[in-house]
Design an enzyme around this catalytic site. Structure first.
Site, PDB file in Angstrom:
ATOM      1  N   CYS A   7       0.978  -1.449  -0.012  1.00 46.60           N
ATOM      2  CA  CYS A   7      -0.054  -0.137  -0.159  1.00 46.60           C
ATOM      3  C   CYS A   7       0.244   1.019   0.066  1.00 46.60           C
ATOM      4  O   CYS A   7       1.544   1.491   0.851  1.00 46.60           O
ATOM      5  CB  CYS A   7      -1.196   0.243   0.992  1.00 46.60           C
ATOM      6  SG  CYS A   7      -2.105   1.997   1.225  1.00 46.60           S
ATOM      7  N   ASP A  11       3.276   6.388   3.149  1.00 45.25           N
ATOM      8  CA  ASP A  11       4.622   6.033   2.760  1.00 45.25           C
ATOM      9  C   ASP A  11       5.166   4.246   3.831  1.00 45.25           C
ATOM     10  O   ASP A  11       6.244   4.326   3.780  1.00 45.25           O
ATOM     11  CB  ASP A  11       6.002   7.071   2.760  1.00 45.25           C
ATOM     12  CG  ASP A  11       5.847   7.751   3.933  1.00 45.25           C
ATOM     13  OD1 ASP A  11       4.683   7.497   5.439  1.00 45.25           O
ATOM     14  OD2 ASP A  11       6.204   9.530   4.237  1.00 45.25           O
ATOM     15  N   ASN A 419       2.867  18.246  -3.123  1.00 44.54           N
ATOM     16  CA  ASN A 419       2.055  19.721  -4.051  1.00 44.54           C
ATOM     17  C   ASN A 419       3.057  20.527  -2.582  1.00 44.54           C
ATOM     18  O   ASN A 419       2.724  21.027  -1.263  1.00 44.54           O
ATOM     19  CB  ASN A 419       0.685  18.870  -1.997  1.00 44.54           C
ATOM     20  CG  ASN A 419       0.344  20.037  -2.204  1.00 44.54           C
ATOM     21  OD1 ASN A 419       0.161  20.804  -2.956  1.00 44.54           O
ATOM     22  ND2 ASN A 419      -1.185  19.527  -2.010  1.00 44.54           N
ATOM     23  N   PHE A 605      -4.057  12.014   4.765  1.00 44.54           N
ATOM     24  CA  PHE A 605      -2.030  11.539   4.221  1.00 44.54           C
ATOM     25  C   PHE A 605      -1.250  12.573   3.378  1.00 44.54           C
ATOM     26  O   PHE A 605      -2.347  13.153   2.823  1.00 44.54           O
ATOM     27  CB  PHE A 605      -1.505  10.692   3.435  1.00 44.54           C
ATOM     28  CG  PHE A 605      -0.039  10.097   3.101  1.00 44.54           C
ATOM     29  CD1 PHE A 605       0.412  10.076   4.839  1.00 44.54           C
ATOM     30  CD2 PHE A 605       0.436  10.434   1.793  1.00 44.54           C
ATOM     31  CE1 PHE A 605       2.137   9.398   4.500  1.00 44.54           C
ATOM     32  CE2 PHE A 605       1.770  10.551   1.987  1.00 44.54           C
ATOM     33  CZ  PHE A 605       3.046   9.919   2.853  1.00 44.54           C
ATOM     34  N   HIS A 670      -2.069  20.327  10.005  1.00 46.84           N
ATOM     35  CA  HIS A 670      -1.410  20.174   8.187  1.00 46.84           C
ATOM     36  C   HIS A 670      -1.984  19.322   7.149  1.00 46.84           C
ATOM     37  O   HIS A 670      -3.018  18.182   7.207  1.00 46.84           O
ATOM     38  CB  HIS A 670       0.197  19.000   8.514  1.00 46.84           C
ATOM     39  CG  HIS A 670       0.563  19.191   6.945  1.00 46.84           C
ATOM     40  ND1 HIS A 670       1.488  20.328   6.292  1.00 46.84           N
ATOM     41  CD2 HIS A 670       1.256  18.100   6.684  1.00 46.84           C
ATOM     42  CE1 HIS A 670       1.918  19.627   5.627  1.00 46.84           C
ATOM     43  NE2 HIS A 670       1.869  18.129   5.279  1.00 46.84           N
TER      44      HIS A 670
END
Ligand SMILES: Nc1nc2c(c(=O)[nH]1)N[C@H]1C(S)=C(S)[C@@H](COP(=O)(O)OP(=O)(O)OC[C@H]3O[C@@H](n4cnc5c(=O)[nH]c(N)nc54)[C@H](O)[C@@H]3O)O[C@H]1N2
Ligand SMILES: Nc1nc2c(c(=O)[nH]1)N[C@H]1C(S)=C(S)[C@@H](COP(=O)(O)OP(=O)(O)OC[C@H]3O[C@@H](n4cnc5c(=O)[nH]c(N)nc54)[C@H](O)[C@@H]3O)O[C@H]1N2
Ligand code: SF4
Ligand SMILES: [Mo]
Length: 733
Positions: A7, A11, A419, A605, A670
């Site tokens: 997956c 990370d 991003n 994530f 975040h």
């Protein structure tokens, strides 16, 4: 048919299984835990529901070319050939005019395992050293600092550790599930857990000891532990005598930190510091698992080096239950090797942006002759790009050059699964930098705020749609296969097709001789005498024979061959060779509080996943966590919108008043933006309201000296309520 898949919705790359659906569509794939046997399964909601995201109506499935002004949201569908032809033409022109160093690339952990070194290979062959990555703030920098101290980035042996120490790091059932499970299993067999965290985190609740410290003061706390361990002679004297350099000077530095001083800086009771230091040093082999918290501080290099010093002097390096130096897998060609760093001429390495001031993870330090010789001596290869975080440029310096304030222009920018606007410090600078580019290419799955500013968006395949190999970003020697489950949606492709396609058009296609990703993996596995298909059929993982205490034979991969408590390389480059403590600047009454960015949210994530309705229903909006007292003083009410200010700017979120938040500390979330907002209204789909990168400064006062990475933990701030107007306006969106 069931496939073995890694997956990559985050990370940590859990091994999961997936059923190949009759329809061949990613939305019909079922992702399950692979090994339900004796251990609690390693899988979380992001993995299970990944098909929902990958079949999402907002997924980009064809190459897009910008037709309106940057950020206007006007796109035209083009063919891959058209896109690659034009990108190559424009890149060639930029290279002719400004040199290859005018290309910068930002690539991130979501993809690095699948680029298999090809991004660096392309850049090195073209001649650009200006590669940056989100790993500059996450693990990549720790890998580099660890190499300075003892020559590799060790991996914790959770199975045999008797004590686990979490510096902030808070793995949960839906955040780094395998590490969460490993910690729980260790606790069940009696291992101790120490948690160092300003608030009572999930792990703090079940820890043997919890040290509530002031944000950003981890380095000072480590000095306190070392003071106790050295004064009480709890360290491994033989190891220190035989395998370390600079112990006497190091000890003198530690002596500058009596516990009352440490207690004052950290806010942690002196007795608790002493008790926890003893628990770490004497419980048996102990581990301090890697933590991003110390990657994102003003004293980051010192904090990471102090973790290294603790591991070393207590004798926990490369022993069972301690922290193990894996090295390369001898049977599989590593990504580093494929990156061909040798091909980048020294004159181009010397141009790497930011290396003069902040050299730690750049070519200047990581590829210095002494580190290369030591790495070759111990690991057999002079290049070791662990976590793809060694040999990077300094991000802020790259953005400055992109904006036009650098030693030379950077005019082409590729953002690969990253991003960029939201994943570094100083979003206003990054925004200006992007607007000043002649060419921006985004390789993406979604129109992130960053991709919205691109000239071309190239549609990426996903982890369910590609074959892959993972060795934990070079951190471990364990190689695991990931099998493709369905064909890529629409015209989505893998990153190899992008770089090989561009190389061909730019005249060095022969350097990408593999027909596709599978052929490249066949090459990587050639020493095993099998191709990828056979390897994936026969292996869940490939673990080479591992010997411990390797240093007894080879020495450590540092210039002295020992653990450098006093770093010869830092000294050579003019830095303090010993870890040190640097007080925060006092910014006065305008910024009376401290903020930290973080506390991961189950559903998302990083900046991803917010478009998935199922997750968004569970977690609708961003929240600041505020203590009862600070909320009272600032006039904040539960659930109302507020704004947090630092010297750089401000960010908006709702208020969550929490008992477990310490006074004077604000948690800033975040990764928030509103993917549901139409592009083109100037808000970058809400990034200009919610992205924490708007308030993370990158001036000299707010960065680590040696690495130049920003302080995301402990920045001075203030908070104030937003007017009811804002809430009403937001509710209409
Ligand atoms: N300001 C600030 N900066 C930070 C942090 C912070 O807290 N604040 N955190 C730091 C940390 S810990 C990290 S790990 C980094 C992460 O930095 P990034 O890797 O940039 O993190 P993400 O926000 O996940 O962005 C990944 C992008 O890749 C896309 N993507 C996902 N999978 C794929 C894929 O298979 N192929 C392609 N082409 N694209 C894909 C997603 O749509 C998303 O837009 O950021 C670091 N930077
Ligand atoms: N669901 C989900 N899981 C994820 C991610 C995600 O985005 N979503 N991201 C993944 C990534 S890339 C990473 S790097 C990890 C990060 O995951 P973690 O390492 O767990 O990081 P956070 O959850 O941000 O923060 C952990 C703790 O650090 C504490 N803390 C804040 N400031 C300080 C400080 O200065 N010192 C100390 N000692 N503690 C402090 C906070 O109170 C919090 O409890 O999570 C991974 N797992
Ligand atoms: S923790 Fe969740 S998102 Fe991350 S790899 Fe495992 S299943 Fe995927
Ligand atoms: Mo991270």
């Amino acid at each position: 048919m069931i496939k073995k898949v890694l997956c990559a919705s985050c990370d940590v790359h859990c091994q999961v299984s997936a059923h190949v659906p009759d329809t061949g569509l990613v939305k019909d794939v079922k992702v399950r835990a692979q090994n339900p046997a004796k251990y609690k399964a390693n899988i979380c909601i992001k993995g299970i529901h990944a098909p929902l995201g990958l079949s999402h109506e907002k997924r980009i499935t064809h190459p897009l070319k910008r037709v309106g002004a940057r950020g206007s949201g006007q796109w035209e569908q083009v063919s891959w050939d058209e896109a690659l032809n034009d990108i190559a033409l424009r890149l060639k022109k930029i290279v002719e005019e400004h040199g290859p160093e005018a290309l910068a690339v930002s690539e991130s952990p979501a993809i690095v395992q699948n680029s298999m070194g090809m991004t660096r290979r392309f850049m090195n062959l073209l001649g650009s050293p200006n590669y940056i990555s989100g790993v500059a703030l996450c693990m990549g920098n720790t890998a580099a600092v660890n190499r300075l101290t003892y020559g590799w980035f060790p991996f914790p042996d959770f199975q045999r550790a008797e004590c686990i120490v979490l510096f902030g790091h808070d793995p949960k059932p839906h955040s780094w599930t395998p590490i969460y499970n490993a910690i729980r299993r260790a606790q069940l067999r009696g291992a101790k857990l120490i948690v160092i965290d300003p608030r009572e985190s999930e792990n703090a609740k079940v820890a043997d000891l919890w040290l509530p410290l002031n944000p950003g003061t981890d380095a000072a706390l480590c000095f306190g532990w070392l003071k106790v361990i050295i004064d009480e002679e709890l360290y491994d004297k033989d190891f220190v005598a035989n395998w370390t350099t600079g112990f006497e000077e190091f000890k003198e530095r530690v002596n500058e930190f009596p516990l009352d001083r440490v207690a004052k800086i950290t806010g942690v009771d002196a007795d608790l510091i002493a008790q926890s230091a003893r628990m770490y040093a004497t419980s048996g082999p102990a581990v301090i698992p890697w933590t991003p918290i110390t990657d994102q501080q003003r004293n980051s290099t010192s904090a990471i080096r102090l973790h290294g010093a603790l591991r070393a002097i207590c004798g926990f390096l490369d022993v069972p239950g301690g922290e193990i130096m894996h090295g390369f897998n001898p049977d599989v060609i590593s990504e580093t090797e494929l990156e061909v760093h040798d091909e980048l001429p020294q004159a181009k390495r010397d141009l790497q942006l930011g290396a003069d001031k902040h050299p730690v993870f750049t070519y200047k330090m990581m590829a210095s002759p002494e580190i290369r010789a030591a790495t070759k001596r111990v690991w057999g290869n002079e290049w070791a790009n662990i976590i793809s975080g060694n040999y990077m440029a300094h991000p802020t310096s790259v953005f400055k050059a992109m904006k036009g304030d650098g030693p030379y222009p950077v005019k082409a920018f590729f953002t690969i699964a990253n991003n960029t606007l939201m994943s570094y410090a100083n979003m206003p600078l990054i925004h200006e930098a992007l607007l000043n580019q002649d060419l921006i290419v985004a390789f993406e799955q979604f129109r992130s705020p960053t991709a919205q500013l691109a000239d071309y968006i190239l549609p990426s395949d996903s982890w369910l749609e590609r074959n892959g190999l993972s060795d934990g970003f070079g951190w471990t020697s364990i190689v695991r296969p990931s099998q493709k489950v369905v064909n890529p949606a629409g015209e989505c492709r893998g990153i190899y097709q992008v770089w090989s396609g561009l190389a061909k058009r730019m005249g060095f296609g022969e350097q990408f001789p593999w027909k596709n990703e599978e052929a490249l993996m066949d090459h990587r596995l050639s020493k095993l005498g099998m191709n990828f298909e056979d390897f994936a059929e026969t292996h869940a993982m490939h673990i080479p024979k591992m010997t411990l205490k390797k240093y007894e034979k080879t020495g450590f991969a540092t210039p002295s061959g020992k653990v450098e408590l006093k770093s010869s390389v830092l000294e050579k480059f003019g830095f303090d060779p010993l870890p040190y403590w640097r007080e925060d600047p006092d910014l006065g009454p305008d910024f009376p509080l401290k903020m930290f960015v973080g506390v991961r949210e189950d559903e998302y994530f990083q900046t991803g996943h917010r478009h998935i309705e199922k997750f968004r229903k569970r977690n609708t909006e961003p929240y600041f966590f505020v203590s009862v007292k600070d909320a009272d003083e600032a006039g904040l009410t539960q659930g109302n919108w507020a704004e947090v200010f630092t010297v750089l700017g401000s960010v908006k979120a709702k208020v969550d008043i929490q008992e477990q938040m310490p006074e004077g500390v604000i948690r800033v979330p975040h990764g928030w933006w509103d993917p549901e907002r139409e592009e083109g209204d100037g808000s970058l789909s809400g990034a200009w309201e919610f992205a924490d990168s708007q308030i993370c400064p990158d001036d000299d006062d707010h960065i680590d000296r040696e690495q130049g990475i920003p302080q995301l933990k402990g920045t001075a701030c203030r908070i104030q309520p937003l007017s009811a107007d804002y809430s009403a306006k937001y509710a209409q969106k």
